[in-house]
Structure formats: structure tokens, C-alpha cells
Design a protein around this motif. Structure first.
Motif, PDB file in Angstrom:
ATOM      1  N   ALA A 338       0.814  -1.314  -0.087  1.00 29.69           N
ATOM      2  CA  ALA A 338      -0.011  -0.072   0.044  1.00 29.69           C
ATOM      3  C   ALA A 338       1.010   1.251   0.052  1.00 29.69           C
ATOM      4  O   ALA A 338       1.879   1.285   0.513  1.00 29.69           O
ATOM      5  CB  ALA A 338      -0.916   0.013   1.263  1.00 29.69           C
ATOM      6  N   ILE A 339       0.551   2.272  -0.775  1.00 31.24           N
ATOM      7  CA  ILE A 339       1.377   3.198  -0.983  1.00 31.24           C
ATOM      8  C   ILE A 339       0.422   4.399  -0.102  1.00 31.24           C
ATOM      9  O   ILE A 339      -0.749   4.609  -0.391  1.00 31.24           O
ATOM     10  CB  ILE A 339       1.459   3.722  -2.235  1.00 31.24           C
ATOM     11  CG1 ILE A 339       1.996   2.642  -3.285  1.00 31.24           C
ATOM     12  CG2 ILE A 339       2.182   4.931  -2.675  1.00 31.24           C
ATOM     13  CD1 ILE A 339       3.437   2.175  -2.851  1.00 31.24           C
ATOM     14  N   TYR A 340       1.088   5.591   0.556  1.00 31.69           N
ATOM     15  CA  TYR A 340       0.552   6.271   1.340  1.00 31.69           C
ATOM     16  C   TYR A 340       1.319   7.606   1.203  1.00 31.69           C
ATOM     17  O   TYR A 340       2.417   7.550   1.034  1.00 31.69           O
ATOM     18  CB  TYR A 340       0.686   5.935   2.814  1.00 31.69           C
ATOM     19  CG  TYR A 340      -0.198   4.978   3.608  1.00 31.69           C
ATOM     20  CD1 TYR A 340      -1.247   5.148   3.791  1.00 31.69           C
ATOM     21  CD2 TYR A 340       0.328   3.770   3.572  1.00 31.69           C
ATOM     22  CE1 TYR A 340      -2.082   4.109   4.359  1.00 31.69           C
ATOM     23  CE2 TYR A 340      -0.135   2.600   3.904  1.00 31.69           C
ATOM     24  CZ  TYR A 340      -1.652   2.838   4.499  1.00 31.69           C
ATOM     25  OH  TYR A 340      -2.438   1.667   4.740  1.00 31.69           O
ATOM     26  N   VAL A 372       5.610   3.156   2.196  1.00 31.87           N
ATOM     27  CA  VAL A 372       4.948   1.843   1.539  1.00 31.87           C
ATOM     28  C   VAL A 372       4.842   0.912   2.595  1.00 31.87           C
ATOM     29  O   VAL A 372       5.959   0.558   3.278  1.00 31.87           O
ATOM     30  CB  VAL A 372       6.256   1.268   0.475  1.00 31.87           C
ATOM     31  CG1 VAL A 372       5.622   0.130  -0.258  1.00 31.87           C
ATOM     32  CG2 VAL A 372       6.087   2.400  -0.710  1.00 31.87           C
ATOM     33  N   VAL A 373       3.692   0.310   2.749  1.00 34.48           N
ATOM     34  CA  VAL A 373       3.666  -0.870   3.701  1.00 34.48           C
ATOM     35  C   VAL A 373       3.242  -2.211   3.137  1.00 34.48           C
ATOM     36  O   VAL A 373       2.370  -2.100   2.014  1.00 34.48           O
ATOM     37  CB  VAL A 373       2.599  -0.383   4.822  1.00 34.48           C
ATOM     38  CG1 VAL A 373       2.381  -1.404   5.767  1.00 34.48           C
ATOM     39  CG2 VAL A 373       3.054   1.094   5.274  1.00 34.48           C
ATOM     40  N   ALA A 374       3.778  -3.355   3.521  1.00 34.07           N
ATOM     41  CA  ALA A 374       3.367  -4.602   3.014  1.00 34.07           C
ATOM     42  C   ALA A 374       1.789  -4.836   3.275  1.00 34.07           C
ATOM     43  O   ALA A 374       1.485  -4.732   4.685  1.00 34.07           O
ATOM     44  CB  ALA A 374       4.292  -5.766   3.184  1.00 34.07           C
ATOM     45  N   VAL A 375       0.911  -5.289   2.467  1.00 36.31           N
ATOM     46  CA  VAL A 375      -0.264  -5.435   2.804  1.00 36.31           C
ATOM     47  C   VAL A 375      -0.603  -7.195   3.309  1.00 36.31           C
ATOM     48  O   VAL A 375      -1.149  -7.329   4.093  1.00 36.31           O
ATOM     49  CB  VAL A 375      -1.130  -5.295   1.871  1.00 36.31           C
ATOM     50  CG1 VAL A 375      -2.720  -5.868   2.055  1.00 36.31           C
ATOM     51  CG2 VAL A 375      -1.538  -3.586   1.279  1.00 36.31           C
ATOM     52  N   GLU A 376       0.323  -8.018   2.374  1.00 41.86           N
ATOM     53  CA  GLU A 376       0.355  -9.161   2.789  1.00 41.86           C
ATOM     54  C   GLU A 376       1.771  -9.722   2.476  1.00 41.86           C
ATOM     55  O   GLU A 376       2.868  -8.917   2.576  1.00 41.86           O
ATOM     56  CB  GLU A 376      -0.443 -10.193   1.767  1.00 41.86           C
ATOM     57  CG  GLU A 376      -0.015  -9.761   0.359  1.00 41.86           C
ATOM     58  CD  GLU A 376      -0.802 -10.611  -0.699  1.00 41.86           C
ATOM     59  OE1 GLU A 376      -1.554 -11.617  -0.355  1.00 41.86           O
ATOM     60  OE2 GLU A 376      -0.737 -10.170  -1.915  1.00 41.86           O
ATOM     61  N   ILE A 377       2.076 -11.040   2.606  1.00 41.89           N
ATOM     62  CA  ILE A 377       3.630 -11.634   2.523  1.00 41.89           C
ATOM     63  C   ILE A 377       3.982 -11.300   1.353  1.00 41.89           C
ATOM     64  O   ILE A 377       3.393 -11.626   0.329  1.00 41.89           O
ATOM     65  CB  ILE A 377       3.563 -13.020   3.162  1.00 41.89           C
ATOM     66  CG1 ILE A 377       3.076 -13.284   4.270  1.00 41.89           C
ATOM     67  CG2 ILE A 377       4.935 -13.576   2.969  1.00 41.89           C
ATOM     68  CD1 ILE A 377       3.103 -14.812   4.899  1.00 41.89           C
ATOM     69  N   THR A 378       5.004 -10.572   1.254  1.00 38.16           N
ATOM     70  CA  THR A 378       5.412  -9.762  -0.177  1.00 38.16           C
ATOM     71  C   THR A 378       6.947 -10.122  -0.183  1.00 38.16           C
ATOM     72  O   THR A 378       7.775  -9.896   0.766  1.00 38.16           O
ATOM     73  CB  THR A 378       5.059  -8.331  -0.261  1.00 38.16           C
ATOM     74  OG1 THR A 378       3.922  -8.224   0.056  1.00 38.16           O
ATOM     75  CG2 THR A 378       5.537  -7.913  -1.571  1.00 38.16           C
TER      76      THR A 378
END
Length: 439
Positions: A338-340, A372-378
Motif C-alpha cells: 500500500a502506498i501512503y 510503503v507498507v506490505a499488505v500481505e506476505i510480499t
């Protein structure tokens, strides 16, 4: 902005990709079709579909194939009604033939066991046959195991003699044959003792072979379990809290897929050309997904891929923070981030094949403009600033594409922040009305 848990602010369609129901019967049918789709609750789903976009794409394929299809990784998974074929089905069916060492060893042991059983079964009658050819008649002192008064082998047919000898041999091989072999003569006792000794050595040989096969097949799994035991002892010694222990275990499970290996040891003996070929093969899916590499010479793409370093992020892990110095960019192998914006507004999601972080590398102050935050295992591939300037700046096609995309993303982030600021100002300017009941 709290990064402990991701709450999506973007409006997406239904995750099941099914049309909305208009009545009770439609709702019932929609529910049946939904439980027949692939779900992330299945324990084997992550092995085949590692990211949420891949899961959604599989649901689309499932719907295109027919409404009566039951996916093997769905809630309604019945073994007899599965019509789905995995992409690795051919590999599974051919495993017996590709594992030549185990296959040849098993065939060799099977043939050796059959030959040993045959000759040991024949060896049971050796004292009787030697006595017959030496003296010309059958001795009544031998063959007590026949349980007949005369115990004459000539009165029994070949099949009966062979079955009885084989039965005694197999019983001896598995440790239950001494009481079946009734004998009083020293010659027969010596033969039977030889069979017992040989069968013991042969069974030990089989056991060693099975252990060797097990160590060969599950060597990486055993090493992974040893590593996890060390990690668990370390976390217990350092008194990690339970949530942190779960995140550490999830990280190792995703990184090694429950099979431990040392990539440096595997690649250090290979030539540079072979390493580049392995890199291209490993990142072939990434090359197909990333539009940045389209129509770019293979030599340039190979140079960039050779500099990529894999990294794994768990859900809600921050990858980049706004305001930090930028020294690398990232390519998404699988997963979602996700981009903030600077003000904490969620701008968009980036999925498999996307890239981010290049804006800071093109700016003079090299400051990050987004979080930038990981939403799931990435799983990401990191390209450092030095390699970026060496290979991307020197390639005109790559540089122009990244520069255009960076300008577009900067513009979008600024527009989102401005809209957020206007909405906040309108909310602050709106007067607060109190009703008589509230007073």
C-alpha cells in the motif's frame, strides 16, 4: 500514522469476483459457488498462489471454466469431484522416473530380495538332496518340518515343496521362522543358522538404504527443522512475546518454504555465465510481469537482474518511510503493498510486477515522498542506488520510462494530498450544530 494493521481505504469489488445476488435463491447459489472457489484458508494455497492478485486471478479462471467446478483448495473440497489440474501435475507423475538413484535402488533391492528368497528357499532342502545323491535314498532324519511320517520329498510335488521352502525363508527373514523349521540334524541346523545370519545382514542393509533415501529426500527439511529449533531456543532465551514469535516463524517459513538451503554455497562453484542464466530463469516471471523491461535488450535486463537482492516482508511491515533518504528501488515479485502520501492518505496498491522507490533516486535531495507498507506476505527485489545509476541511467529506454512514471506518481501523490487538505479545511469550517435535545 499507525502501521500496526492495514485498513484499506480504497473501494474494491467483491473478492469472490461473483455478481451480486438479487434474491434468496441467487444468494444461495452465489454462496455455493463461493465455497467452491479457491480460498486462502486452505493450508496448501500459499504453496501455489503466494500473493492475493494470484489468488484473485485463479478465481477468475475458476469461473471461466464452469460453475460446476470444485477447486481442490476450496472450502467444499471433495477428493472425488475435483476437475482441476495443477501446473506441476506432470512433475508429480514423473517423480518416480526423475529420481533415478532412489528408483534404481528400489528396483535393485526388490530383485535382490526375490532372488535371495528363492535361493534360501532352495537351500532348505540342501542336506536332504546331498544325502539322496550320496546314499541313493531319502533319510527319515531330515525334513521334520514336513510333518509327515515318511517325510519323503519325492512324494510331494514341486509347487508344494517350493511354497513351503519360501514360507520358511520369509518367516526367517522377518524373525518368526525358527519354530517353523523343525530340525534335529546338525546339517539342517547349520543351514538354518546360515539363513538366519544372512537374512539379518540383508534386513540391516535394507534399513540402511531406507535411512539413506530418507536423508536424501528430506535433508533440507531436516536442516530447516534444526534451524527452527535454534530459533525457538533463541526466542525462548530472549523471552520474545508470542506475537513476535509468530512473526519470526512466519518469516522463516516464507523465506525457506520449510526447506533450508544455502544459496551462496550452491552458486559459488558455478561460472558467471551460468549464474546469469540461473538469475534469468529465477526472475523470468518478474521479467514477464514488469512492463519496464518490455522491448529492452536481454543484456540490459540481465545486468539489472544480476544486481537484484531478494527481501521478504510480512503483513504491515513498513518497506519505505516518507522523509527517509532513498538509496534503492524495489520490484514486487509477489504480494501487495500500500502506498501512503506524506499526509498519511492511502494512494493506491501495487501488486505483482510493479516497482516503486525510483522517485527518490531521481531527486536531488533523495528524500522519500511516500510511505510503503506490505499488505500481505510480499517478496521484493531490491536494486541499490549504485547499480541503478550504473545500469538504468546508461540505458535510454529504461531511464525514460522510469522518469515518466516517476513524474506521474509524484503528480498523483500531490493531487491526493491537496484533495485531502481541502476536505480537512471544509470539515473544520463547517459549523457544529447543537440540537435542543443534546443541550
Amino acid at each position: 500514522m499507525s502501521l500496526k494493521r492495514h485498513y484499506c481505504q480504497l473501494g474494491f469489488a467483491s473478492e469472490s469476483m461473483l455478481p451480486k445476488a438479487e434474491g434468496r435463491w441467487d444468494s444461495f447459489c452465489r454462496g455455493l459457488r463461493k465455497i467452491c472457489q479457491v480460498t486462502d484458508l486452505h493450508p496448501e494455497t500459499k504453496e501455489h498462489f503466494r500473493s492475493y492478485p494470484a489468488l484473485v486471478n485463479e478465481r477468475k479462471i475458476n469461473l471461466m471454466r464452469g460453475c460446476n467446478l470444485i477447486h481442490p483448495m476450496s472450502v467444499a473440497r471433495f477428493q472425488g469431484q475435483v476437475h482441476f489440474k495443477h501446473s506441476d501435475g506432470k512433475k508429480t507423475s514423473c517423480w518416480l522416473f526423475t529420481s533415478s538413484y532412489i528408483w534404481h535402488g528400489a528396483v535393485q533391492l526388490t530383485v535382490l530380495f526375490m532372488m535371495t528368497t528363492h535361493w534360501c528357499g532352495c537351500l532348505v532342502y540342501l542336506p536332504t538332496i546331498l544325502f539322496y545323491y550320496w546314499f541313493g535314498h531319502m533319510s527319515s532324519n531330515y525334513n521334520r518340518f514336513l510333518k509327515e511320517s515318511e517325510r519323503d520329498l519325492l512324494q510331494l510335488d514341486f509347487i508344494t515343496r517350493y511354497q513351503l521352502g519360501t514360507f520358511i525363508t520369509l518367516s526367517t527373514f522377518f524373525g518368526t521362522g525358527f519354530t517353523l523349521f523343525l530340525a534335529s540334524e546338525p546339517e539342517e541346523l547349520i543351514v538354518h543358522a546360515f539363513i538366519i545370519l544372512f537374512s539379518t545382514v540383508f534386513m540391516v542393509y535394507i534399513l540402511v538404504f531406507l535411512l539413506k533415501v530418507y536423508m536424501t529426500l528430506f535433508s533440507s527439511t531436516i536442516r530447516y527443522n534444526e534451524l527452527m529449533n535454534q530459533v525457538k531456543e533463541y526466542m525462548r532465551h530472549k523471552q520474545f512475546p508470542v506475537p513476535l514469535q509468530k512473526r519470526v516463524k512466519t518469516f522463516y517459513s516464507q523465506l525457506y518454504q520449510k526447506r533450508y538451503y544455502k544459496e551462496e554455497s550452491v552458486l559459488e562453484c558455478l561460472s558467471e555465465e551460468l549464474r546469469n542464466e540461473i538469475t534469468l530463469h529465477t526472475c523470468r516471471v518478474l521479467v514477464d510481469k514488469v512492463t519496464l523491461f518490455k522491448d529492452v535488450p536481454a543484456s540490459a535486463v540481465g545486468s539489472v537482474l544480476g544486481c537484484l537482492k531478494p527481501e521478504v516482508y510480512l503483513p504491515n511491515d513498513p518497506v519505505l518511510r516518507a522523509g527517509d533518504d532513498g538509496n534503492c528501488m524495489y520490484f514486487i515479485d509477489y504480494g501487495t503493498v500500500a502506498i501512503y502520501s506524506l499526509k498519511g492518505v492511502e494512494v493506491c496498491h501495487l501488486e505483482d510486477g510493479a516497482h516503486f522507490g525510483e522517485v527518490a533516486l531521481l531527486m536531488r535531495d533523495s528524500k522519500r515522498l511516500v510511505t510503503v507498507v506490505a499488505v500481505e506476505i510480499t517478496q521484493l527485489y531490491r536494486l541499490d542506488d549504485i547499480d541503478f545509476r550504473q545500469y538504468v541511467f546508461t540505458n535510454q529506454i529504461l531511464f525514460e520510462r522510469i522518469q515518466t512514471l516517476a513524474s506521474q506518481r509524484m503528480h498523483e501523490a500531490v493531487l491526493v494530498d491537496r484533495q485531502f487538505q481541502r476536505d480537512r479545511e471544509k470539515f473544520n469550517e463547517k459549523p457544529i450544530e447543537f440540537s435542543e435535545t443534546s443541550i
